[in-house]
Design a protein around this motif. Sequence first.
Motif: not given
Length: 330
Positions: A61-73, A75-86
């Motif tokens: 999310l912070v990388s997205a914000l620093a690169s131009g803004g956060i979109e719905e995709g 947020r989905v990808l943030a959930a995905v990487v957290e699932m993989i991490h857990v």
Amino acid sequence: MSRPSAEADLLSELTELVGDDLAASEEIFRRELDCGERAVESIVEHAALLQGKRLRPSLVLVSALASGGIEEGHRVLAAVVEMIHVATLVHDDVLDEADTRRHVATVHSRWDTKTSILFGDYLFTHAFHLASSLQSTEACRLIGRATNRVCEGELIQIAERGNLNLAESRYIEIVEAKTAELVSVSCRLGSGHGRDDPRLADALADYGRRLGIAFQIADDLLDLTGDESRVGKTLGSDLATGKLTLPLVHLLHSGSKAEVDEVRRLLTEPDEQTGERLLPLLVASGSLDYARDRAEQYATEACERLEILPDSPARRCLEGVTAFAVHRSC
């Protein structure tokens, strides 16, 4: 339990920048795993207690914000990487025979090994199912490749257990795969998803890779010198399972013959006192300082990769993450 001020400051900054988006991502996470079966949902609820700082979704999310803004995709990808991490945490705790994480019983100690393995697999499959819901297949491909690398790193680390001749370069290869790859892809997904700037995506991915290596070296140091009541997980597991970390690799290659002989003797038959007996050798040889310096070096190199970004609160937050990674106490 009070948090160190550096961590509290970072969490406050993250909340201000992406708190609402992180909450939305966590809701996506919960919704994806909502199956209506109480036996499964009780494990999901327990696993939520193990998640900790949610560094990887925050980096998306912070990388997205620093690169131009956060979109719905994003947020989905943030959930995905957290699932993989857990999922990797759940499996790691089985491999390391760890009983606690974040001051909470691990899944395998709360339930059993079979449940842990199946639950980790369950998280992996849901992560890919969720990633496939996006219009572009690129993110799914990147996540698949990163997950392959994580598993390869774990397999290589198992194969190298007990290898007292492990080279530093080989250690870094393992860390790049098993830890840094997922951090790297988190930053790449944030900066690259929905955008057409490969140079920016590559720079943020390299930032994440170096950040991940610095983070793991700091983790190695905590396993040897940390306070278990503060760190919140079982310490000494690296020694108990025969995994060589950077301080030990350095000592075995640079110590005097007497020091090296003693370290080899201690590591051949590790017990509960091994860490305590190794610590004076690691201090006297400068191996702890060497590992800290290497972590600092990787953190500095990570910050240099951010020069491609314009100055912004999000960029400064990414810089702050590197400082937290190497100076944290938990």
